[in-house]
Enzyme design. Sequence first.
Site, PDB file in Angstrom:
ATOM      1  N   GLU A 108      35.065 -55.982 -19.129  1.00 13.07           N
ATOM      2  CA  GLU A 108      35.930 -55.842 -20.177  1.00 13.07           C
ATOM      3  C   GLU A 108      35.904 -56.984 -20.973  1.00 13.07           C
ATOM      4  O   GLU A 108      35.413 -58.021 -20.882  1.00 13.07           O
ATOM      5  CB  GLU A 108      37.374 -55.817 -19.906  1.00 13.07           C
ATOM      6  CG  GLU A 108      37.671 -54.635 -19.000  1.00 13.07           C
ATOM      7  CD  GLU A 108      39.118 -54.488 -18.273  1.00 13.07           C
ATOM      8  OE1 GLU A 108      39.810 -53.439 -18.472  1.00 13.07           O
ATOM      9  OE2 GLU A 108      39.781 -55.375 -17.802  1.00 13.07           O
ATOM     10  N   CYS A 121      37.322 -62.390 -26.821  1.00  6.17           N
ATOM     11  CA  CYS A 121      37.517 -63.038 -25.463  1.00  6.17           C
ATOM     12  C   CYS A 121      36.337 -62.081 -24.575  1.00  6.17           C
ATOM     13  O   CYS A 121      36.269 -60.995 -24.513  1.00  6.17           O
ATOM     14  CB  CYS A 121      38.580 -62.970 -24.880  1.00  6.17           C
ATOM     15  SG  CYS A 121      38.797 -63.390 -23.153  1.00  6.17           S
ATOM     16  N   CYS A 135      44.838 -64.910 -10.275  1.00  4.04           N
ATOM     17  CA  CYS A 135      43.793 -64.014 -11.251  1.00  4.04           C
ATOM     18  C   CYS A 135      43.119 -62.764 -10.772  1.00  4.04           C
ATOM     19  O   CYS A 135      42.687 -62.534  -9.848  1.00  4.04           O
ATOM     20  CB  CYS A 135      42.623 -65.075 -11.771  1.00  4.04           C
ATOM     21  SG  CYS A 135      41.348 -64.078 -12.917  1.00  4.04           S
ATOM     22  N   GLY A 183      34.828 -63.575 -15.047  1.00  5.29           N
ATOM     23  CA  GLY A 183      33.707 -64.342 -14.794  1.00  5.29           C
ATOM     24  C   GLY A 183      33.800 -65.851 -14.875  1.00  5.29           C
ATOM     25  O   GLY A 183      34.798 -66.094 -15.411  1.00  5.29           O
ATOM     26  N   GLU A 184      33.053 -66.562 -13.957  1.00  7.96           N
ATOM     27  CA  GLU A 184      33.288 -68.030 -14.229  1.00  7.96           C
ATOM     28  C   GLU A 184      31.855 -68.339 -14.894  1.00  7.96           C
ATOM     29  O   GLU A 184      30.472 -68.463 -14.429  1.00  7.96           O
ATOM     30  CB  GLU A 184      33.128 -68.596 -12.778  1.00  7.96           C
ATOM     31  CG  GLU A 184      32.664 -70.102 -12.601  1.00  7.96           C
ATOM     32  CD  GLU A 184      33.374 -71.002 -13.893  1.00  7.96           C
ATOM     33  OE1 GLU A 184      34.652 -70.888 -13.936  1.00  7.96           O
ATOM     34  OE2 GLU A 184      32.779 -72.079 -14.577  1.00  7.96           O
ATOM     35  N   SER A 217      35.383 -71.818 -20.813  1.00 11.02           N
ATOM     36  CA  SER A 217      36.355 -72.047 -19.860  1.00 11.02           C
ATOM     37  C   SER A 217      35.763 -72.041 -18.565  1.00 11.02           C
ATOM     38  O   SER A 217      35.107 -71.093 -17.991  1.00 11.02           O
ATOM     39  CB  SER A 217      37.409 -70.691 -20.191  1.00 11.02           C
ATOM     40  OG  SER A 217      38.468 -71.251 -19.167  1.00 11.02           O
ATOM     41  N   SER A 240      40.243 -75.058 -16.585  1.00  9.87           N
ATOM     42  CA  SER A 240      41.504 -74.444 -15.992  1.00  9.87           C
ATOM     43  C   SER A 240      41.837 -75.208 -14.641  1.00  9.87           C
ATOM     44  O   SER A 240      41.718 -75.146 -13.670  1.00  9.87           O
ATOM     45  CB  SER A 240      40.855 -73.073 -15.210  1.00  9.87           C
ATOM     46  OG  SER A 240      40.452 -72.345 -16.349  1.00  9.87           O
ATOM     47  N   LEU A 241      42.910 -76.210 -14.993  1.00 13.91           N
ATOM     48  CA  LEU A 241      43.212 -76.969 -13.947  1.00 13.91           C
ATOM     49  C   LEU A 241      44.174 -76.525 -13.058  1.00 13.91           C
ATOM     50  O   LEU A 241      44.216 -76.695 -11.841  1.00 13.91           O
ATOM     51  CB  LEU A 241      43.809 -78.468 -14.582  1.00 13.91           C
ATOM     52  CG  LEU A 241      43.909 -79.934 -13.814  1.00 13.91           C
ATOM     53  CD1 LEU A 241      42.649 -80.053 -13.344  1.00 13.91           C
ATOM     54  CD2 LEU A 241      44.679 -80.773 -14.583  1.00 13.91           C
ATOM     55  N   HIS A 242      45.620 -76.210 -13.870  1.00  6.09           N
ATOM     56  CA  HIS A 242      46.795 -75.491 -12.998  1.00  6.09           C
ATOM     57  C   HIS A 242      47.436 -76.268 -12.033  1.00  6.09           C
ATOM     58  O   HIS A 242      48.458 -75.897 -11.715  1.00  6.09           O
ATOM     59  CB  HIS A 242      46.124 -74.340 -12.265  1.00  6.09           C
ATOM     60  CG  HIS A 242      45.379 -73.410 -13.377  1.00  6.09           C
ATOM     61  ND1 HIS A 242      45.918 -72.798 -14.723  1.00  6.09           N
ATOM     62  CD2 HIS A 242      44.285 -72.672 -13.218  1.00  6.09           C
ATOM     63  CE1 HIS A 242      45.030 -72.027 -15.084  1.00  6.09           C
ATOM     64  NE2 HIS A 242      44.126 -71.798 -14.488  1.00  6.09           N
ATOM     65  N   ASN A 316      50.599 -64.508 -16.345  1.00  4.43           N
ATOM     66  CA  ASN A 316      50.434 -63.058 -16.426  1.00  4.43           C
ATOM     67  C   ASN A 316      50.651 -62.502 -15.099  1.00  4.43           C
ATOM     68  O   ASN A 316      49.827 -62.798 -14.242  1.00  4.43           O
ATOM     69  CB  ASN A 316      49.317 -62.678 -17.332  1.00  4.43           C
ATOM     70  CG  ASN A 316      49.524 -63.112 -18.811  1.00  4.43           C
ATOM     71  OD1 ASN A 316      50.536 -63.148 -19.238  1.00  4.43           O
ATOM     72  ND2 ASN A 316      48.471 -63.976 -19.330  1.00  4.43           N
ATOM     73  N   CYS A 359      45.261 -63.237 -20.257  1.00  5.39           N
ATOM     74  CA  CYS A 359      44.676 -63.963 -19.490  1.00  5.39           C
ATOM     75  C   CYS A 359      44.681 -63.523 -17.962  1.00  5.39           C
ATOM     76  O   CYS A 359      45.585 -63.601 -17.430  1.00  5.39           O
ATOM     77  CB  CYS A 359      44.944 -65.423 -19.575  1.00  5.39           C
ATOM     78  SG  CYS A 359      44.809 -66.120 -21.018  1.00  5.39           S
TER      79      CYS A 359
HETATM   80  N1  SAH Z   1      36.623 -68.463 -14.770  1.00  2.00           N
HETATM   81  C1  SAH Z   1      36.895 -69.282 -16.028  1.00  2.00           C
HETATM   82  C2  SAH Z   1      37.251 -68.238 -17.155  1.00  2.00           C
HETATM   83  C3  SAH Z   1      37.980 -67.222 -17.047  1.00  2.00           C
HETATM   84  S1  SAH Z   1      39.764 -67.135 -17.008  1.00  2.00           S
HETATM   85  C4  SAH Z   1      38.143 -70.081 -15.784  1.00  2.00           C
HETATM   86  O1  SAH Z   1      38.995 -69.876 -14.838  1.00  2.00           O
HETATM   87  O2  SAH Z   1      38.289 -70.916 -16.803  1.00  2.00           O
HETATM   88  C5  SAH Z   1      40.456 -67.552 -18.578  1.00  2.00           C
HETATM   89  C6  SAH Z   1      41.932 -68.448 -18.148  1.00  2.00           C
HETATM   90  O3  SAH Z   1      42.821 -67.382 -17.723  1.00  2.00           O
HETATM   91  C7  SAH Z   1      41.721 -69.548 -17.469  1.00  2.00           C
HETATM   92  O4  SAH Z   1      42.416 -70.601 -17.667  1.00  2.00           O
HETATM   93  C8  SAH Z   1      42.282 -68.981 -16.047  1.00  2.00           C
HETATM   94  O5  SAH Z   1      42.834 -69.816 -14.913  1.00  2.00           O
HETATM   95  C9  SAH Z   1      43.521 -68.248 -16.812  1.00  2.00           C
HETATM   96  N2  SAH Z   1      44.307 -67.196 -15.867  1.00  2.00           N
HETATM   97  C10 SAH Z   1      43.891 -66.512 -14.686  1.00  2.00           C
HETATM   98  N3  SAH Z   1      44.577 -65.746 -14.248  1.00  2.00           N
HETATM   99  C11 SAH Z   1      45.751 -65.682 -14.885  1.00  2.00           C
HETATM  100  C12 SAH Z   1      47.010 -65.295 -14.899  1.00  2.00           C
HETATM  101  N4  SAH Z   1      47.590 -64.472 -13.909  1.00  2.00           N
HETATM  102  N5  SAH Z   1      48.025 -65.732 -15.789  1.00  2.00           N
HETATM  103  C13 SAH Z   1      47.611 -66.815 -16.917  1.00  2.00           C
HETATM  104  N6  SAH Z   1      46.496 -67.235 -16.997  1.00  2.00           N
HETATM  105  C14 SAH Z   1      45.555 -66.618 -16.027  1.00  2.00           C
END
Ligand code: SAH
Length: 366
Positions: A108, A121, A135, A183-184, A217, A240-242, A316, A359
């Site tokens: 997508e 995106c 995710c 994807g990564e 990303s 993507s630290l989180h 999300n 996202c």
């Molecule tokens: N694999 C890469 C790029 C795709 S994700 C990465 O992880 O960076 C794009 C962004 O969306 C990333 O920062 C990811 O952590 C975030 N993301 C994934 N699932 C999410 C969710 N359920 N809600 C909000 N952000 C999310």
Amino acid sequence: MSQPPGQLTFVGPRRARPARHLADLSMADRRAAVTELGEKAFRADQLSRHYFERLTTDVGAMTDLPAAAREKLATLLPDLLTPVKEQTTDRGTTRKTLWRLFDGALVESVLMRYPDRVTMCVSSQAGCGMNCPFCATGQAGLTRNMSTAEIVEQVVAGARALAAGEVPGGPGRVSNVVFMGMGEPLANYKQVIGAVRRLVEPAPDGLGISARGVTVSTVGLVPAIGKLADEGLPVTLALSLHAPDDELRDTLVPINTRWKVAEVLDAAWAYAARTKRRVSIEYALIKDINDQEWRADLLGKLIKNKLVHVNLIPLNPTPGSKWTASRPEDERAFVRRLEFHGVPVTVRDTRGREIDGACGQLAAAE
Ligand code: SAH
């Protein structure tokens, strides 16, 4: 297909590769390919202008090419993406497209039009092997890497829709591309770098999008971040630290079991030093999981005084996940703690939730 918790997949199952496309090739390789087809090298430039400038693949309409050459040259413009479904929201200014690839794999992409810019995106892999539990893409596992042209075609399709005035707001152009779809990107390094080059090279070589408008990303593949810094492509790096602590990040972003928070942040600072670009730290705020004030404080201490910006993303919802977005007051407190440390922070105006296009929601189901 789903992945056991914590499992990482770097290499997908072996699969047939998509057909070779103009957008896979540098201009020099395009000239060589055209010559191999028995045509003059400059036909590669003409073909490239049709594709990257006029956004057309209809060789029948390319009147500057001799009729006899058109069929041969058409082999460099195979159809790689077939639209399966289109969903729109925000009065048509957010638009998610589901594509079928030549082998049936589904991906997508999402187009988002704002008053001052248009962001595409894009996906870089069908599925993802990085297995982040919040995710949707991560839950399905990795199907395969996408080719450079399959990645570029998503942007070209968006550019075409904009040029044709199909997106409300009048004819427009793609100004930004974020590798935040499925994807990564850094796990498909070579094809993604090829795609970035096609996006930023001026026509006829590529689409001529400013490198500053391109964001890659990543979950934090440390060696690949180092390589990216050496490419001489000043794209924005989003990390993507989180979570600021290894204990929690090990579970939220399983790659952390390989490369720890301190290592990935060091790689990010080296990237910033090398490219002079501000690194974006992505942090999805998950209620009662990673949104405590002490974590904001720890994050602030780790990244203060660096060339950095924090992007907070209200989580999300995804199927099968028990987690939800933080309470508004916790989000506000998190922002305040980061600001206290002088860290620039914004909360992402997340789009497309109504169409599972936000996202982390891309799962590519029909
Ligand atoms: N694999 C890469 C790029 C795709 S994700 C990465 O992880 O960076 C794009 C962004 O969306 C990333 O920062 C990811 O952590 C975030 N993301 C994934 N699932 C999410 C969710 N359920 N809600 C909000 N952000 C999310």
